[in-house]
Design an enzyme around this catalytic site. Structure first.
Site, PDB file in Angstrom:
ATOM      1  N   ARG A   1       0.813  -1.219   0.000  1.00  0.00           N
ATOM      2  CA  ARG A   1       0.000   0.000   0.000  1.00  0.00           C
ATOM      3  C   ARG A   1       0.847   1.271   0.000  1.00  0.00           C
ATOM      4  O   ARG A   1       0.317   2.377  -0.074  1.00  0.00           O
ATOM      5  CB  ARG A   1      -0.919   0.017   1.219  1.00  0.00           C
ATOM      6  CG  ARG A   1      -1.872  -1.146   1.277  1.00  0.00           C
ATOM      7  CD  ARG A   1      -2.642  -1.122   2.561  1.00  0.00           C
ATOM      8  NE  ARG A   1      -3.626  -0.071   2.553  1.00  0.00           N
ATOM      9  CZ  ARG A   1      -4.894  -0.212   2.197  1.00  0.00           C
ATOM     10  NH1 ARG A   1      -5.332  -1.388   1.833  1.00  0.00           N
ATOM     11  NH2 ARG A   1      -5.715   0.801   2.211  1.00  0.00           N
TER      12      ARG A   1
ATOM     13  N   TRP B   1       2.540   5.979   1.800  1.00  0.00           N
ATOM     14  CA  TRP B   1       2.645   6.406   0.409  1.00  0.00           C
ATOM     15  C   TRP B   1       2.390   7.909   0.435  1.00  0.00           C
ATOM     16  O   TRP B   1       1.315   8.365   0.804  1.00  0.00           O
ATOM     17  CB  TRP B   1       1.607   5.701  -0.462  1.00  0.00           C
ATOM     18  CG  TRP B   1       1.762   6.027  -1.915  1.00  0.00           C
ATOM     19  CD1 TRP B   1       2.661   5.480  -2.791  1.00  0.00           C
ATOM     20  CD2 TRP B   1       1.007   6.973  -2.674  1.00  0.00           C
ATOM     21  NE1 TRP B   1       2.507   6.035  -4.040  1.00  0.00           N
ATOM     22  CE2 TRP B   1       1.501   6.956  -4.000  1.00  0.00           C
ATOM     23  CE3 TRP B   1      -0.040   7.841  -2.367  1.00  0.00           C
ATOM     24  CZ2 TRP B   1       0.984   7.761  -5.006  1.00  0.00           C
ATOM     25  CZ3 TRP B   1      -0.554   8.651  -3.373  1.00  0.00           C
ATOM     26  CH2 TRP B   1      -0.034   8.601  -4.686  1.00  0.00           C
TER      27      TRP B   1
ATOM     28  N   ASN C   1      -4.304   7.091   7.438  1.00  0.00           N
ATOM     29  CA  ASN C   1      -4.346   6.793   6.010  1.00  0.00           C
ATOM     30  C   ASN C   1      -5.483   7.622   5.434  1.00  0.00           C
ATOM     31  O   ASN C   1      -6.576   7.624   5.983  1.00  0.00           O
ATOM     32  CB  ASN C   1      -4.614   5.291   5.810  1.00  0.00           C
ATOM     33  CG  ASN C   1      -4.964   4.955   4.367  1.00  0.00           C
ATOM     34  OD1 ASN C   1      -4.553   5.646   3.437  1.00  0.00           O
ATOM     35  ND2 ASN C   1      -5.732   3.896   4.176  1.00  0.00           N
ATOM     36  N   GLY C   2      -5.233   8.316   4.315  1.00  0.00           N
ATOM     37  CA  GLY C   2      -6.278   9.135   3.697  1.00  0.00           C
ATOM     38  C   GLY C   2      -5.772  10.551   3.478  1.00  0.00           C
ATOM     39  O   GLY C   2      -4.563  10.796   3.485  1.00  0.00           O
TER      40      GLY C   2
ATOM     41  N   GLU D   1       5.079   1.587 -15.730  1.00  0.00           N
ATOM     42  CA  GLU D   1       5.083   1.383 -14.280  1.00  0.00           C
ATOM     43  C   GLU D   1       6.412   0.849 -13.759  1.00  0.00           C
ATOM     44  O   GLU D   1       6.885   1.296 -12.727  1.00  0.00           O
ATOM     45  CB  GLU D   1       4.027   0.335 -13.894  1.00  0.00           C
ATOM     46  CG  GLU D   1       2.636   0.829 -13.803  1.00  0.00           C
ATOM     47  CD  GLU D   1       1.722  -0.266 -13.289  1.00  0.00           C
ATOM     48  OE1 GLU D   1       1.185  -0.129 -12.194  1.00  0.00           O
ATOM     49  OE2 GLU D   1       1.536  -1.273 -14.004  1.00  0.00           O
TER      50      GLU D   1
ATOM     51  N   HIS E   1      -3.044  10.033 -37.628  1.00  0.00           N
ATOM     52  CA  HIS E   1      -3.692  11.316 -37.322  1.00  0.00           C
ATOM     53  C   HIS E   1      -2.852  12.182 -36.395  1.00  0.00           C
ATOM     54  O   HIS E   1      -3.367  13.074 -35.738  1.00  0.00           O
ATOM     55  CB  HIS E   1      -5.085  11.067 -36.725  1.00  0.00           C
ATOM     56  CG  HIS E   1      -5.998  10.375 -37.683  1.00  0.00           C
ATOM     57  ND1 HIS E   1      -6.540  10.992 -38.783  1.00  0.00           N
ATOM     58  CD2 HIS E   1      -6.416   9.082 -37.739  1.00  0.00           C
ATOM     59  CE1 HIS E   1      -7.268  10.132 -39.459  1.00  0.00           C
ATOM     60  NE2 HIS E   1      -7.207   8.963 -38.851  1.00  0.00           N
TER      61      HIS E   1
HETATM   62  C1  AGP Z   1      -1.857  -1.739 -12.503  1.00  0.00           C
HETATM   63  O1  AGP Z   1      -0.676  -2.346 -12.869  1.00  0.00           O
HETATM   64  C2  AGP Z   1      -1.776  -0.641 -11.578  1.00  0.00           C
HETATM   65  N1  AGP Z   1      -0.852  -0.787 -10.567  1.00  0.00           N
HETATM   66  C3  AGP Z   1      -2.990   0.206 -11.342  1.00  0.00           C
HETATM   67  O2  AGP Z   1      -3.247   0.846 -12.546  1.00  0.00           O
HETATM   68  C4  AGP Z   1      -4.302  -0.463 -10.856  1.00  0.00           C
HETATM   69  O3  AGP Z   1      -4.820  -1.294 -11.845  1.00  0.00           O
HETATM   70  C5  AGP Z   1      -5.291   0.627 -10.460  1.00  0.00           C
HETATM   71  O4  AGP Z   1      -4.754   1.377  -9.432  1.00  0.00           O
HETATM   72  C6  AGP Z   1      -6.647   0.078 -10.077  1.00  0.00           C
HETATM   73  O5  AGP Z   1      -6.561  -0.749  -8.979  1.00  0.00           O
HETATM   74  P1  AGP Z   1      -7.729  -1.719  -8.573  1.00  0.00           P
HETATM   75  O6  AGP Z   1      -7.899  -2.697  -9.682  1.00  0.00           O
HETATM   76  O7  AGP Z   1      -7.271  -2.355  -7.308  1.00  0.00           O
HETATM   77  O8  AGP Z   1      -8.967  -0.903  -8.387  1.00  0.00           O
END
Ligand code: AGP
Length: 602
Positions: free
Chosen positions: A27, A75, A99-100, A485, A501
């Site tokens: 997380r 994070w 968290n938040g 990523e 285009h």
């Molecule tokens: C995917 O590789 C990502 N890390 C990210 O885009 C992820 O798919 C997105 O944050 C959505 O997460 P979720 O499927 O848990 O809702």
């Protein structure tokens, strides 16, 4: 994002907190910290970077016997990943983890500073602890906490400890997950998700928004809106989720290899020769539905886009796909006969969760496609189909994507059957093809080796275009996202026919084009688009079962007759390609910079 854990009990508290944080590190891993309150003394530690740094710092610290502890993995949202910005945040005699995002933190901070509070971090979270201590001047500890929570706007899961009331953890939850658990030894646990609680807690409460309260040895008091609430415990029914790498170099690699096995789970019990059986969903759930809207983020959004082609082509139902963060504020028209589907691996993505709430409030039928049972999205939606991919640890989603797409393919067939849009023969063939998916997803080690060698050529350059048409367009978006990523190289996914285009202006030998050229869908059209790029010197890596001389590099695929099988085969190739490029660049494949697995902030 961020992960939080808390513990009240006699065991070695540092270990319980560190083990819990390990499970939550996906997380966020910008910093980590913990605090232990024992005999009215609080000891705390913080470290920047991954959890191992905190482990190292606390290696000589002992914390068994009575007392309580809280821990946090961060994070960064407000303020850089520094030690001062790491949690817990300190007041004069109280500590908080959060968290938040506290949206009104600036005004609260200003007021508190005027009253003499000294802030040391750049975070929004620090305001909580100072506000609590300010409120404590005129109130008892729990009242002060209650007042504090009332003043906060935004998303929060909060644990607060204070020397003013040293046997309690105060907690509150809004919009981001917080679970409280207990066991028969009178121990109490808090966590952002199930995983840290396994083998510790027996019964849990998934707190609702605006719930708050306090816990002390063997006792939990829960409130909402000033009123005492009953404690409605559920058995913690999750099996051991703590995935191991099992000999693979990275979780992502293991998860790519696992796709064959987990896709069998996705299919299991859901298809037979004549019908699709969706557990807990009666056929009449789909009655009176004239349209579908699918809402998701990131990779899940790419699965949604793929599904829109299937739902329109097979089920003949109009399908709109929305990025959750855009959907929330566009004042969307929500028509009652629309089925609202959300897709989420984690089930905790803040934007997707809020979009789901909007649909529910508008009275729409809601269905979630999710990988984590009991997650916030699962609990909120009317119906859920679980992807059954097992825990996904790599931040870059792989097996969640393939199982989402597979499940949505199955769902499209179900809706098509109910709407009588397909005949028996078509259905039978589709079911046969679905049963082939686990074989298609099996990683061919020779192919993996070829991709490993090939990846060397693709480390430098000024960018990547992944191009494809139809369902291979969302796959090109997903291929580009994977590469971005974990390799930090610039990549875009583009509809092959759209290059002329504008983007073709970028073509030269340093523009790498990954061309998805299935034989079963629009081959000639894509071929012309790739030729146009090659004529302008772009370096082409083609994925196709049909020889393509002008490609600089070529990965020969097996040439399945069904576009979905070609889709799954190419998905694995793209995942392996980004994995190997990332490895060559020396990046952290499983925990790429700036990202977190579960995005619980908007
Ligand atoms: C995917 O590789 C990502 N890390 C990210 O885009 C992820 O798919 C997105 O944050 C959505 O997460 P979720 O499927 O848990 O809702």
């Amino acid at each position: 994002m961020c992960g939080i854990v808390g513990y009240i009990g006699k065991r070695e508290k540092k270990e319980i907190i560190l083990n819990g944080l390990k499970e939550l590190e996906y997380r966020g891993y910008d910093s980590a910290g913990l605090a232990v309150l024992k005999d009215s003394e609080i000891v705390h530690f913080k470290a920047v970077g991954k959890l191992d740094n905190l482990k190292e710092k606390t290696k000589d610290f002992k914390s068994d016997g009575s007392g309580l502890a809280i821990g946090h993995t961060r994070w960064a949202t407000h303020g850089k990943p520094t030690e001062l910005n790491a949690h817990p945040h300190l007041g004069k005699f109280s500590y908080v983890i959060h968290n938040g995002i506290i949206e009104n933190y600036q005004e609260l901070k200003k007021e508190l500073q005027e009253k003499g509070a000294v802030f040391v971090s750049q975070t929004d979270s620090e305001v909580i602890v100072h506000l609590f201590e300010e409120n404590l001047k005129n109130s008892k500890p729990f009242e002060a906490f209650e007042k504090t929570i009332k003043s906060l706007k935004g998303a929060y899961a909060i644990l607060l400890i204070t020397k003013a009331n040293p046997d309690k953890i105060f907690f509150a939850k809004n919009l981001v997950p917080l679970i409280v658990g207990k066991n028969s030894q009178d121990e109490i646990f808090f966590s952002s998700s199930d995983a840290p609680l396994i083998n510790l807690a027996e019964d849990v409460i998934y707190l609702n928004d605006l719930d708050y309260g306090y816990a002390k040895k063997g006792k939990i008091k829960l409130f909402s809106n000033g009123k005492n609430k009953n404690l409605e415990f559920k058995k913690l029914s999750v099996s051991k989720l703590s995935a191991q790498k099992e000999g693979f170099r990275f979780f992502m690699e293991k998860e790519i290899y696992e796709q064959s096995a987990v896709s069998s789970e996705t299919i299991m019990g859901r298809i037979n020769e004549n019908d699709i059986i969706l557990e807990n969903i009666e056929d009449d759930f789909f009655e009176d539905i004239r349209e579908i809207t699918i809402c998701a983020c990131g990779t899940s959004y790419h699965a949604a886009l793929t599904a829109s082609y299937l739902l329109e082509r097979i089920s003949k139902i109009k399908t709109t796909v929305e990025i959750a963060s855009e959907f929330r504020y566009k004042e969307p028209l929500l028509l009652k006969d629309t089925l609202f589907i959300v897709i989420s691996q984690s089930g905790e993505t803040a934007d997707t969760l809020q979009a789901l709430k909007m649909a529910k409030n508008a009275g729409l039928k809601t269905l979630s496609i999710c990988n984590v049972d009991n997650s916030s999205i699962v609990r909120l939606s009317d119906k859920t189909l679980l992807t059954r991919a097992g825990i996904e640890k790599g931040v870059a989603s792989t097996k969640a994507f393939t199982t989402q797409v597979l499940l949505l393919w199955i769902l499209s067939l179900k809706i098509a059957l109910l709407k009588k849009e397909i005949d028996k023969d078509f259905f039978k063939k589709e079911v046969e093809n679905i049963s082939k998916v686990p074989t298609v997803l099996k990683v061919d080690e020779k192919l993996h080796e070829k991709i490993r060698r090939l990846s060397k050529r693709y480390l430098h350059g000024h960018g990547f275009f992944f191009i494809g048409r139809d369902i291979f367009y969302p796959l090109s978006l997903e291929g580009a996202l994977k590469l971005k990523e974990i390799s930090y190289l610039h990549a875009e996914g583009y509809p092959a026919g759209e290059m002329k285009h504008g983007p073709i202006a970028l073509a030269d030998s340093k523009l790498f084009t990954i061309a998805l050229m299935p034989k079963s869908l629009l081959y000639d059209k894509v071929k012309s688009n790739v030729e146009e790029l090659s004529a302008r010197d772009a370096t082409i890596l083609a994925l196709s079962p049909l020889e393509f001389e002008i490609a600089d590099d070529f990965i020969k695929t097996k040439g399945y007759d069904h576009p979905m099988l070609e889709f799954f085969e190419m998905t694995v190739i793209l995942q392996l390609l980004s994995l190997e490029i990332s490895v060559r660049l020396g990046n952290d494949v499983d925990m790429p910079r700036n990202l977190a697995k579960s995005v619980t902030v908007e």
